[in-house]
Design a protein around this motif. Structure first.
Motif, PDB file in Angstrom:
ATOM      1  N   ALA A   1     -37.265  11.904  -6.706  1.00  0.00           N
ATOM      2  CA  ALA A   1     -36.928  11.333  -5.400  1.00  0.00           C
ATOM      3  C   ALA A   1     -35.810  12.125  -4.735  1.00  0.00           C
ATOM      4  O   ALA A   1     -35.871  12.418  -3.532  1.00  0.00           O
ATOM      5  N   ARG A   2     -34.784  12.480  -5.490  1.00  0.00           N
ATOM      6  CA  ARG A   2     -33.674  13.232  -4.899  1.00  0.00           C
ATOM      7  C   ARG A   2     -34.122  14.595  -4.397  1.00  0.00           C
ATOM      8  O   ARG A   2     -33.681  15.062  -3.342  1.00  0.00           O
ATOM      9  N   ASN A   3     -35.027  15.249  -5.124  1.00  0.00           N
ATOM     10  CA  ASN A   3     -35.512  16.552  -4.687  1.00  0.00           C
ATOM     11  C   ASN A   3     -36.391  16.424  -3.447  1.00  0.00           C
ATOM     12  O   ASN A   3     -36.312  17.251  -2.532  1.00  0.00           O
ATOM     13  N   PHE A   4     -37.240  15.402  -3.391  1.00  0.00           N
ATOM     14  CA  PHE A   4     -38.041  15.190  -2.183  1.00  0.00           C
ATOM     15  C   PHE A   4     -37.135  14.921  -0.981  1.00  0.00           C
ATOM     16  O   PHE A   4     -37.309  15.501   0.094  1.00  0.00           O
ATOM     17  N   LEU A   5     -36.166  14.023  -1.158  1.00  0.00           N
ATOM     18  CA  LEU A   5     -35.291  13.652  -0.049  1.00  0.00           C
ATOM     19  C   LEU A   5     -34.437  14.827   0.413  1.00  0.00           C
ATOM     20  O   LEU A   5     -34.165  14.967   1.607  1.00  0.00           O
ATOM     21  N   ALA A   6     -34.009  15.689  -0.523  1.00  0.00           N
ATOM     22  CA  ALA A   6     -33.218  16.856  -0.139  1.00  0.00           C
ATOM     23  C   ALA A   6     -34.016  17.812   0.730  1.00  0.00           C
ATOM     24  O   ALA A   6     -33.438  18.626   1.450  1.00  0.00           O
ATOM     25  N   ASN A   7     -35.332  17.707   0.680  1.00  0.00           N
ATOM     26  CA  ASN A   7     -36.193  18.568   1.482  1.00  0.00           C
ATOM     27  C   ASN A   7     -36.873  17.811   2.615  1.00  0.00           C
ATOM     28  O   ASN A   7     -37.917  18.221   3.113  1.00  0.00           O
ATOM     29  N   GLY A   8     -36.290  16.669   3.001  1.00  0.00           N
ATOM     30  CA  GLY A   8     -36.749  15.952   4.177  1.00  0.00           C
ATOM     31  C   GLY A   8     -37.978  15.110   3.977  1.00  0.00           C
ATOM     32  O   GLY A   8     -38.646  14.745   4.953  1.00  0.00           O
ATOM     33  N   ILE A   9     -38.329  14.766   2.733  1.00  0.00           N
ATOM     34  CA  ILE A   9     -39.506  13.952   2.447  1.00  0.00           C
ATOM     35  C   ILE A   9     -39.049  12.589   1.947  1.00  0.00           C
ATOM     36  O   ILE A   9     -38.335  12.495   0.946  1.00  0.00           O
ATOM     37  N   SER A  10     -39.447  11.537   2.655  1.00  0.00           N
ATOM     38  CA  SER A  10     -39.100  10.178   2.239  1.00  0.00           C
ATOM     39  C   SER A  10     -39.796   9.830   0.928  1.00  0.00           C
ATOM     40  O   SER A  10     -40.767  10.473   0.532  1.00  0.00           O
ATOM     41  N   CYS A  11     -39.284   8.797   0.268  1.00  0.00           N
ATOM     42  CA  CYS A  11     -39.850   8.351  -1.003  1.00  0.00           C
ATOM     43  C   CYS A  11     -39.916   6.838  -1.042  1.00  0.00           C
ATOM     44  O   CYS A  11     -39.025   6.156  -0.531  1.00  0.00           O
ATOM     45  N   ILE A  12     -40.969   6.340  -1.664  1.00  0.00           N
ATOM     46  CA  ILE A  12     -41.029   4.926  -2.029  1.00  0.00           C
ATOM     47  C   ILE A  12     -41.363   4.871  -3.515  1.00  0.00           C
ATOM     48  O   ILE A  12     -42.332   5.476  -3.977  1.00  0.00           O
ATOM     49  N   LEU A  13     -40.528   4.194  -4.268  1.00  0.00           N
ATOM     50  CA  LEU A  13     -40.708   4.029  -5.702  1.00  0.00           C
ATOM     51  C   LEU A  13     -41.063   2.584  -5.982  1.00  0.00           C
ATOM     52  O   LEU A  13     -40.602   1.681  -5.274  1.00  0.00           O
ATOM     53  N   ASP A  14     -41.887   2.346  -7.001  1.00  0.00           N
ATOM     54  CA  ASP A  14     -42.191   0.958  -7.364  1.00  0.00           C
ATOM     55  C   ASP A  14     -41.939   0.758  -8.847  1.00  0.00           C
ATOM     56  O   ASP A  14     -42.231   1.619  -9.669  1.00  0.00           O
ATOM     57  N   ASP A  15     -41.359  -0.418  -9.151  1.00  0.00           N
ATOM     58  CA  ASP A  15     -40.996  -0.735 -10.535  1.00  0.00           C
ATOM     59  C   ASP A  15     -40.804  -2.245 -10.654  1.00  0.00           C
ATOM     60  O   ASP A  15     -40.397  -2.915  -9.695  1.00  0.00           O
ATOM     61  N   ALA A  16     -41.110  -2.762 -11.820  1.00  0.00           N
ATOM     62  CA  ALA A  16     -40.862  -4.176 -12.110  1.00  0.00           C
ATOM     63  C   ALA A  16     -39.437  -4.315 -12.633  1.00  0.00           C
ATOM     64  O   ALA A  16     -39.200  -4.343 -13.841  1.00  0.00           O
ATOM     65  N   VAL A  17     -38.487  -4.386 -11.713  1.00  0.00           N
ATOM     66  CA  VAL A  17     -37.071  -4.480 -12.077  1.00  0.00           C
ATOM     67  C   VAL A  17     -36.707  -5.957 -12.223  1.00  0.00           C
ATOM     68  O   VAL A  17     -36.978  -6.767 -11.335  1.00  0.00           O
ATOM     69  N   PHE A  18     -36.070  -6.302 -13.320  1.00  0.00           N
ATOM     70  CA  PHE A  18     -35.716  -7.694 -13.578  1.00  0.00           C
ATOM     71  C   PHE A  18     -34.283  -7.973 -13.126  1.00  0.00           C
ATOM     72  O   PHE A  18     -33.373  -7.173 -13.381  1.00  0.00           O
ATOM     73  N   PRO A  19     -34.063  -9.110 -12.475  1.00  0.00           N
ATOM     74  CA  PRO A  19     -32.710  -9.423 -11.999  1.00  0.00           C
ATOM     75  C   PRO A  19     -31.750  -9.741 -13.138  1.00  0.00           C
ATOM     76  O   PRO A  19     -30.531  -9.641 -12.949  1.00  0.00           O
ATOM     77  N   ASP A  20     -32.278 -10.130 -14.309  1.00  0.00           N
ATOM     78  CA  ASP A  20     -31.381 -10.461 -15.411  1.00  0.00           C
ATOM     79  C   ASP A  20     -31.029  -9.249 -16.271  1.00  0.00           C
ATOM     80  O   ASP A  20     -30.410  -9.397 -17.314  1.00  0.00           O
ATOM     81  N   ARG A  21     -31.423  -8.052 -15.839  1.00  0.00           N
ATOM     82  CA  ARG A  21     -31.036  -6.822 -16.527  1.00  0.00           C
ATOM     83  C   ARG A  21     -30.506  -5.822 -15.497  1.00  0.00           C
ATOM     84  O   ARG A  21     -31.115  -4.776 -15.250  1.00  0.00           O
ATOM     85  N   PRO A  22     -29.374  -6.126 -14.866  1.00  0.00           N
ATOM     86  CA  PRO A  22     -28.902  -5.285 -13.762  1.00  0.00           C
ATOM     87  C   PRO A  22     -28.529  -3.871 -14.183  1.00  0.00           C
ATOM     88  O   PRO A  22     -28.687  -2.932 -13.402  1.00  0.00           O
ATOM     89  N   VAL A  23     -28.027  -3.690 -15.403  1.00  0.00           N
ATOM     90  CA  VAL A  23     -27.617  -2.349 -15.821  1.00  0.00           C
ATOM     91  C   VAL A  23     -28.837  -1.451 -15.992  1.00  0.00           C
ATOM     92  O   VAL A  23     -28.863  -0.295 -15.568  1.00  0.00           O
ATOM     93  N   VAL A  24     -29.885  -1.986 -16.618  1.00  0.00           N
ATOM     94  CA  VAL A  24     -31.094  -1.202 -16.838  1.00  0.00           C
ATOM     95  C   VAL A  24     -31.890  -1.064 -15.549  1.00  0.00           C
ATOM     96  O   VAL A  24     -32.481  -0.014 -15.278  1.00  0.00           O
ATOM     97  N   GLY A  25     -31.923  -2.106 -14.730  1.00  0.00           N
ATOM     98  CA  GLY A  25     -32.758  -2.105 -13.533  1.00  0.00           C
ATOM     99  C   GLY A  25     -32.107  -1.453 -12.337  1.00  0.00           C
ATOM    100  O   GLY A  25     -32.110  -0.234 -12.180  1.00  0.00           O
ATOM    101  N   LEU A  26     -31.520  -2.265 -11.465  1.00  0.00           N
ATOM    102  CA  LEU A  26     -30.946  -1.725 -10.229  1.00  0.00           C
ATOM    103  C   LEU A  26     -29.826  -0.722 -10.503  1.00  0.00           C
ATOM    104  O   LEU A  26     -29.705   0.282  -9.797  1.00  0.00           O
ATOM    105  N   GLY A  27     -29.029  -0.996 -11.518  1.00  0.00           N
ATOM    106  CA  GLY A  27     -27.943  -0.064 -11.828  1.00  0.00           C
ATOM    107  C   GLY A  27     -28.463   1.315 -12.188  1.00  0.00           C
ATOM    108  O   GLY A  27     -27.910   2.334 -11.760  1.00  0.00           O
ATOM    109  N   GLY A  28     -29.551   1.366 -12.961  1.00  0.00           N
ATOM    110  CA  GLY A  28     -30.132   2.656 -13.318  1.00  0.00           C
ATOM    111  C   GLY A  28     -30.689   3.389 -12.111  1.00  0.00           C
ATOM    112  O   GLY A  28     -30.475   4.591 -11.941  1.00  0.00           O
ATOM    113  N   TRP A  29     -31.414   2.668 -11.255  1.00  0.00           N
ATOM    114  CA  TRP A  29     -31.953   3.314 -10.061  1.00  0.00           C
ATOM    115  C   TRP A  29     -30.843   3.813  -9.139  1.00  0.00           C
ATOM    116  O   TRP A  29     -30.957   4.891  -8.538  1.00  0.00           O
TER     117      TRP A  29
END
Length: 290
Positions: A178-206
């Protein structure tokens, strides 16, 4: 023996004559030979005679110095002939002036689409990426996890340290992409089953791997819809009803989190993508605190 085509073979090693060294095909193939001509190795010229003792002739010219080759410059980090800027953390999108409504369809964005299995994340992400006016890439965490063929740690067989490690590795790989696409002007959409009760692994990791400019959106239809969509799946993407219900229950923790939530129970894919654009327009104007 004469050969019809190609260069002749090197002379065979004869006992008592030592190894045949310095042989090259060019030396044994100077041109056409008359019939019966000997095609042995080219004669080696004798060394020049040593000067006689007491010889006082003119001194020989000095040998030219050996040329020194300058070190080759290091090659730039390129793909083909197009230099690529380095991918760095994605900054928060700048808010447009209050008099201008943000247009997410024409803005370079990084979006994280969250939801349980059967929520329609992959279908919506692909459709949204296909119908934007700016270049956009879809990066699916499940697809990247399944790059591992032999030794794939299937979470359906039980969540353990091995499957956790492969999940973290896939998320980091998606973040780099995603960072490489965005650095070259290409938007990104990522999908993942992120759980709210695991913030370090989920949103924190992303957030660590992509940057604070990542815009998370939760896709959360009703349980009945999720079960129906999951039943249409095949392979290791299809879960048991009990597992789907358990994941859906954990996803309910996103209510009250401050993240935008789309209930697409009664929406088809194009309608959900339109609502996603509306949600992103509000997120650009007022980024969520996550």
């Amino acid at each position: 023996m004469q050969h019809a085509v190609g260069s002749p073979l090197p002379p065979p090693h004869q006992p008592g004559h030592g190894p045949a060294t310095g042989w090259s095909p060019a030396a044994h193939h100077p041109g056409p030979h008359p019939p019966g001509a000997h095609q042995g190795p080219a004669p080696v010229p004798p060394p020049p005679p040593s000067p006689a003792p007491g010889f006082t002739g003119a001194p020989s010219a000095p040998m030219p110095p050996t040329p020194q080759h300058a070190p080759m410059p290091s090659a730039p980090d390129t793909t083909g002939h197009v230099p690529l800027p380095p991918g760095g953390p994605v900054a928060m999108p700048s808010s447009p002036p209050a008099t201008t409504a943000p247009d997410p369809a024409a803005t370079t964005l990084a979006v994280l689409l969250i939801g349980p299995a059967g929520a329609g994340k992959t279908s919506v992400a692909k459709y949204w990426a296909d119908h934007r006016r700016v270049p956009t890439a879809h990066i699916s965490l499940d697809d990247v996890r399944e790059w591992v063929r032999s030794g794939f740690a299937d979470p359906q067989s039980g969540w353990n340290d091995h499957s956790e490690a492969q999940y973290r590795l896939a998320r980091r790989t998606c973040g780099f992409a995603a960072r490489n696409f965005l650095a070259n002007g290409i938007s990104c959409i990522l999908d993942d089953a992120v759980f709210p009760d695991r913030p370090v692994v989920g949103l924190g990791g992303w957030k660590r791997h992509v940057g604070p400019g990542l815009l998370p959106v939760v896709l959360l239809p009703g349980l009945e819809i999720v079960l129906e969509r999951n039943a249409e799946r095949t392979g290791n993407r299809r879960l048991t009803d009990e597992e789907v219900a358990r994941i859906h229950g954990r996803m309910a923790g996103w209510y009250g989190s401050g993240l935008p939530i789309i209930d697409n129970s009664q929406l088809d894919v194009p309608q959900t993508a339109q609502v996603l654009d509306d949600v992103l327009a509000r997120s650009i104007a007022s980024p969520p605190n996550w």
